[in-house]
Write a protein that holds these residues in place. Structure first.
Motif, PDB file in Angstrom:
ATOM      1  N   GLY A  24       0.853  -1.200   0.000  1.00  0.00           N
ATOM      2  CA  GLY A  24       0.000   0.000   0.000  1.00  0.00           C
ATOM      3  C   GLY A  24       0.876   1.231   0.000  1.00  0.00           C
ATOM      4  O   GLY A  24       1.863   1.325  -0.726  1.00  0.00           O
ATOM      5  N   GLY A  25       0.496   2.177   0.860  1.00  0.00           N
ATOM      6  CA  GLY A  25       1.184   3.457   0.895  1.00  0.00           C
ATOM      7  C   GLY A  25       2.674   3.342   1.164  1.00  0.00           C
ATOM      8  O   GLY A  25       3.476   4.109   0.625  1.00  0.00           O
ATOM      9  N   VAL A  28       4.558   2.680  -2.017  1.00  0.00           N
ATOM     10  CA  VAL A  28       4.602   3.891  -2.847  1.00  0.00           C
ATOM     11  C   VAL A  28       5.634   4.851  -2.250  1.00  0.00           C
ATOM     12  O   VAL A  28       6.475   5.421  -2.949  1.00  0.00           O
ATOM     13  CB  VAL A  28       3.200   4.551  -2.906  1.00  0.00           C
ATOM     14  CG1 VAL A  28       3.240   5.891  -3.612  1.00  0.00           C
ATOM     15  CG2 VAL A  28       2.209   3.617  -3.594  1.00  0.00           C
ATOM     16  N   VAL A 230     -10.616   4.686  -2.429  1.00  0.00           N
ATOM     17  CA  VAL A 230      -9.379   4.058  -2.909  1.00  0.00           C
ATOM     18  C   VAL A 230      -8.635   3.502  -1.706  1.00  0.00           C
ATOM     19  O   VAL A 230      -8.362   4.238  -0.757  1.00  0.00           O
ATOM     20  CB  VAL A 230      -8.448   5.083  -3.623  1.00  0.00           C
ATOM     21  CG1 VAL A 230      -7.168   4.405  -4.086  1.00  0.00           C
ATOM     22  CG2 VAL A 230      -9.157   5.726  -4.817  1.00  0.00           C
ATOM     23  N   GLY A 231      -8.314   2.209  -1.735  1.00  0.00           N
ATOM     24  CA  GLY A 231      -7.528   1.665  -0.625  1.00  0.00           C
ATOM     25  C   GLY A 231      -7.589   0.160  -0.568  1.00  0.00           C
ATOM     26  O   GLY A 231      -8.388  -0.472  -1.258  1.00  0.00           O
ATOM     27  N   ARG A 232      -6.716  -0.379   0.278  1.00  0.00           N
ATOM     28  CA  ARG A 232      -6.732  -1.821   0.510  1.00  0.00           C
ATOM     29  C   ARG A 232      -8.039  -2.158   1.229  1.00  0.00           C
ATOM     30  O   ARG A 232      -8.487  -1.407   2.096  1.00  0.00           O
ATOM     31  CB  ARG A 232      -5.526  -2.219   1.363  1.00  0.00           C
ATOM     32  CG  ARG A 232      -4.218  -1.992   0.637  1.00  0.00           C
ATOM     33  CD  ARG A 232      -3.005  -2.281   1.506  1.00  0.00           C
ATOM     34  NE  ARG A 232      -2.873  -1.337   2.600  1.00  0.00           N
ATOM     35  CZ  ARG A 232      -2.906  -1.649   3.876  1.00  0.00           C
ATOM     36  NH1 ARG A 232      -3.077  -2.897   4.243  1.00  0.00           N
ATOM     37  NH2 ARG A 232      -2.775  -0.727   4.811  1.00  0.00           N
ATOM     38  N   VAL A 261     -11.787   1.380  -5.667  1.00  0.00           N
ATOM     39  CA  VAL A 261     -10.512   0.991  -6.282  1.00  0.00           C
ATOM     40  C   VAL A 261      -9.639   0.361  -5.206  1.00  0.00           C
ATOM     41  O   VAL A 261      -9.420   0.954  -4.149  1.00  0.00           O
ATOM     42  CB  VAL A 261      -9.792   2.228  -6.876  1.00  0.00           C
ATOM     43  CG1 VAL A 261      -8.406   1.854  -7.379  1.00  0.00           C
ATOM     44  CG2 VAL A 261     -10.622   2.842  -7.994  1.00  0.00           C
ATOM     45  N   GLN A 295      -5.816  -0.961  -9.231  1.00  0.00           N
ATOM     46  CA  GLN A 295      -5.389  -0.219 -10.414  1.00  0.00           C
ATOM     47  C   GLN A 295      -3.919   0.155 -10.297  1.00  0.00           C
ATOM     48  O   GLN A 295      -3.452   0.484  -9.204  1.00  0.00           O
ATOM     49  CB  GLN A 295      -6.229   1.067 -10.554  1.00  0.00           C
ATOM     50  CG  GLN A 295      -7.685   0.806 -10.871  1.00  0.00           C
ATOM     51  CD  GLN A 295      -7.855   0.128 -12.233  1.00  0.00           C
ATOM     52  OE1 GLN A 295      -7.144   0.435 -13.180  1.00  0.00           O
ATOM     53  NE2 GLN A 295      -8.809  -0.796 -12.323  1.00  0.00           N
ATOM     54  N   HIS A 297      -0.736   2.263 -10.003  1.00  0.00           N
ATOM     55  CA  HIS A 297      -0.632   3.569  -9.352  1.00  0.00           C
ATOM     56  C   HIS A 297      -0.711   4.715 -10.374  1.00  0.00           C
ATOM     57  O   HIS A 297      -1.377   5.723 -10.131  1.00  0.00           O
ATOM     58  CB  HIS A 297       0.682   3.621  -8.577  1.00  0.00           C
ATOM     59  CG  HIS A 297       0.779   4.774  -7.650  1.00  0.00           C
ATOM     60  ND1 HIS A 297      -0.101   4.984  -6.615  1.00  0.00           N
ATOM     61  CD2 HIS A 297       1.636   5.822  -7.620  1.00  0.00           C
ATOM     62  CE1 HIS A 297       0.224   6.086  -5.975  1.00  0.00           C
ATOM     63  NE2 HIS A 297       1.271   6.621  -6.569  1.00  0.00           N
ATOM     64  N   TYR A 304      -9.338   9.735  -9.703  1.00  0.00           N
ATOM     65  CA  TYR A 304      -9.557  10.932  -8.871  1.00  0.00           C
ATOM     66  C   TYR A 304     -10.245  12.027  -9.697  1.00  0.00           C
ATOM     67  O   TYR A 304     -11.113  12.734  -9.219  1.00  0.00           O
ATOM     68  CB  TYR A 304      -8.229  11.462  -8.321  1.00  0.00           C
ATOM     69  CG  TYR A 304      -7.550  10.554  -7.302  1.00  0.00           C
ATOM     70  CD1 TYR A 304      -8.231  10.084  -6.184  1.00  0.00           C
ATOM     71  CD2 TYR A 304      -6.212  10.192  -7.438  1.00  0.00           C
ATOM     72  CE1 TYR A 304      -7.596   9.275  -5.238  1.00  0.00           C
ATOM     73  CE2 TYR A 304      -5.565   9.391  -6.508  1.00  0.00           C
ATOM     74  CZ  TYR A 304      -6.260   8.933  -5.406  1.00  0.00           C
ATOM     75  OH  TYR A 304      -5.642   8.138  -4.481  1.00  0.00           O
ATOM     76  N   GLU A 325      -3.214  12.538  -2.468  1.00  0.00           N
ATOM     77  CA  GLU A 325      -3.225  12.392  -3.934  1.00  0.00           C
ATOM     78  C   GLU A 325      -4.488  13.009  -4.534  1.00  0.00           C
ATOM     79  O   GLU A 325      -4.443  13.732  -5.541  1.00  0.00           O
ATOM     80  CB  GLU A 325      -3.151  10.913  -4.313  1.00  0.00           C
ATOM     81  CG  GLU A 325      -1.820  10.254  -3.963  1.00  0.00           C
ATOM     82  CD  GLU A 325      -1.858   8.726  -3.990  1.00  0.00           C
ATOM     83  OE1 GLU A 325      -0.811   8.111  -3.758  1.00  0.00           O
ATOM     84  OE2 GLU A 325      -2.935   8.144  -4.228  1.00  0.00           O
TER      85      GLU A 325
HETATM   86  N1  UDP Z   1      -3.079   2.412  -4.570  1.00  0.00           N
HETATM   87  C1  UDP Z   1      -2.806   2.059  -5.882  1.00  0.00           C
HETATM   88  N2  UDP Z   1      -3.700   1.243  -6.540  1.00  0.00           N
HETATM   89  C2  UDP Z   1      -4.842   0.795  -5.973  1.00  0.00           C
HETATM   90  C3  UDP Z   1      -5.136   1.189  -4.642  1.00  0.00           C
HETATM   91  C4  UDP Z   1      -4.234   2.003  -3.964  1.00  0.00           C
HETATM   92  O1  UDP Z   1      -1.793   2.462  -6.448  1.00  0.00           O
HETATM   93  O2  UDP Z   1      -5.593   0.057  -6.616  1.00  0.00           O
HETATM   94  C5  UDP Z   1      -2.118   3.282  -3.851  1.00  0.00           C
HETATM   95  C6  UDP Z   1      -2.650   4.684  -3.585  1.00  0.00           C
HETATM   96  O3  UDP Z   1      -2.503   5.501  -4.727  1.00  0.00           O
HETATM   97  C7  UDP Z   1      -1.770   5.134  -2.416  1.00  0.00           C
HETATM   98  C8  UDP Z   1      -1.495   3.826  -1.670  1.00  0.00           C
HETATM   99  O4  UDP Z   1      -1.842   2.757  -2.563  1.00  0.00           O
HETATM  100  O5  UDP Z   1      -0.573   5.699  -2.893  1.00  0.00           O
HETATM  101  C9  UDP Z   1      -2.294   3.707  -0.398  1.00  0.00           C
HETATM  102  O6  UDP Z   1      -1.709   4.527   0.568  1.00  0.00           O
HETATM  103  P1  UDP Z   1      -2.459   5.014   1.885  1.00  0.00           P
HETATM  104  O7  UDP Z   1      -1.479   5.824   2.689  1.00  0.00           O
HETATM  105  O8  UDP Z   1      -3.716   5.700   1.534  1.00  0.00           O
HETATM  106  O9  UDP Z   1      -2.867   3.676   2.655  1.00  0.00           O
HETATM  107  P2  UDP Z   1      -1.968   2.436   3.183  1.00  0.00           P
HETATM  108  O10 UDP Z   1      -2.015   1.408   2.123  1.00  0.00           O
HETATM  109  O11 UDP Z   1      -0.580   2.963   3.436  1.00  0.00           O
HETATM  110  O12 UDP Z   1      -2.637   1.995   4.421  1.00  0.00           O
END
Ligand code: UDP
Length: 411
Positions: A24-25, A28, A230-232, A261, A295, A297, A304, A325
């Motif tokens: 996840g984040g 990135v 958007v998120g896991r 997503v 999706q 990144h 969005y 984002e």
């Molecule tokens: N993300 C992505 N594709 C997806 C869902 C999420 O690239 O299908 C990316 C999103 O753009 C963000 C990251 O995953 O950069 C999620 O970061 P966030 O800090 O919101 O949550 P974390 O996963 O760290 O708990």
């Protein structure tokens, strides 16, 4: 002067696809920070566990940093509790590599570990190499426990114990926000002089405004009020709250639609998604709730741009990259009033912060964004301004100052 940084990211690789499983984040963040340091001529090596036999041991990324896949344990993804067994072996191999140096390679100036597991690994590497260690937790067990959804298991004690060791044994803990720094001090008794704050960046070249109609066309969507998540998919992220709130929103805006997503994450992610699909069916949302899956990144700006509002009802969030984002693109955000979201979202300016997790409260906030008045245009402007605070240039400069302070002992 900092010339070489070693990142430890034991449990996930920056090469993994974010938005599903354990990626996840943090992935990135590690990828973009490493790339940003490499652009400044700093050598960055990221050590991660090898989970995929088809990946070479060393991969030089186009972004200019290297990833070394360490063989510690089975070459397959492992649940986090099992990774503890491999911390020693992982640390041994990283240490050997760091000490070996090798011809033509720079000497490491600093170790920067990510997440508690890598912080734990970092303590071993630090002990043998004598290198300074900075750790970013990304999430903290005790903070997650404080607001977890009723019925969810608490974080294991060994995690809390390891976090405490990392806090005591590192040269510096890098928090994403002032709020996280206070959590470290108040919930873990961290020494305030060893905690510093450096918010992450986002790629402002990628997350910039664009045409909403065009984005909708590219996604094959018609022109109706659109809520985005958007998120896991796991209890922590509150997708259940988002779907229930959207269900109530449709009483007022029958045309509205919601896009989701991301993919299942953690031991009960698949079950969580199934339950939410059942909830959506019970609420009669079939066809109105669009499951977009994970999706890439780089494609996220289209989502969005196609939306009118992002909903982030997380139970806890140390930063909340998705909110930053979205704002970068000019999308107002309705988020839970927790953790880093309090810092990323400016309440009443770039969106709204909601106290607690009662769906009607989120519906109310969504309606305020979607009402089509002049205030909505103000919120879009506010979101853009809020998003512009998070460029990588500033975040990297500040981090380099921090690294320099740590290596010359002034921190
Ligand atoms: N993300 C992505 N594709 C997806 C869902 C999420 O690239 O299908 C990316 C999103 O753009 C963000 C990251 O995953 O950069 C999620 O970061 P966030 O800090 O919101 O949550 P974390 O996963 O760290 O708990």
């Amino acid at each position: 002067m900092i010339r070489k940084v070693v990142f430890l990211s034991m449990h996930t690789s920056p090469l993994d696809r974010p938005g599903v499983g354990d990626a996840g984040g943090m992935n990135v963040y590690v990828d973009e920070l490493a790339a940003s340091l490499a652009r400044r001529g700093i050598e960055v090596t990221v050590f991660t566990r090898r989970t995929d036999p088809s990946r070479a041991r060393v991969i030089g990324t186009p972004a200019g940093y290297d990833v070394i896949h360490v063989e510690a344990g089975p070459m397959a993804p492992l649940p986090i509790p099992q990774l503890g067994d491999w911390v020693g072996e992982f640390a041994r191999q990283v240490t050997e590599d760091v000490l070996d140096g090798g011809e033509g390679r720079r000497e490491t100036d600093i170790l920067h570990s990510h997440y508690w597991l890598s912080g734990w690994t970092g303590l071993f590497v630090k002990q043998v190499t004598g290198l300074p260690l900075a750790n970013s937790f990304h999430t903290l067990g005790r903070v997650k426990d404080a607001t977890r959804r009723p019925g969810q298991p608490s974080e294991p004690l060994y995690r809390i114990a390891a976090e405490r060791e990392v806090i005591t044994g590192s040269d510096c803990i890098i928090a994403s926000t002032e709020h996280e720094s206070l959590e470290l001090i108040e919930r873990y008794g961290a020494d305030p002089s060893r905690v510093c704050v450096n918010p992450p960046g986002i790629d402002l070249n990628l997350f910039r405004p664009g045409d909403r109609r065009e984005a909708r066309k590219r996604l094959g969507l018609d022109d109706v009020p659109t809520v985005l998540f958007v998120g896991r998919i796991q209890a922590l992220k509150g997708l259940d709250v988002a779907v229930a709130a959207f269900g109530m929103l449709r009483d007022r805006l029958p045309d509205a639609r919601m896009m989701v997503v991301g993919g299942p994450s953690g031991p009960s992610g698949v079950e969580e998604e199934l339950e939410i699909r059942q909830l959506a069916a019970r609420l009669g949302l079939d066809g109105k709730l669009i499951w977009c899956g994970v999706q890439p990144h780089r494609r996220l700006p289209i989502y969005y741009r196609a939306a009118d509002v992002l909903i982030v009802p997380s139970r806890s969030e140390s930063f909340g990259l998705v909110a930053a984002e979205a704002q970068g693109v000019g999308l107002p955000v309705v988020a839970a009033d927790v953790g880093g979201l309090r810092y990323v979202v400016e309440d009443g300016v770039s969106g709204f912060l909601v106290d607690g997790w009662d769906p009607p409260d989120y519906t109310k906030a969504l309606l305020r964004v979607l009402d089509g008045s002049a205030y909505r245009r103000e919120l879009i402007r506010g979101a853009l301004a809020a998003g512009r605070r998070f460029g990588w240039e500033v975040a990297t400069e500040r981090l380099l100052e921090l690294y320099a302070g740590i290596t010359n002992g002034s921190r």
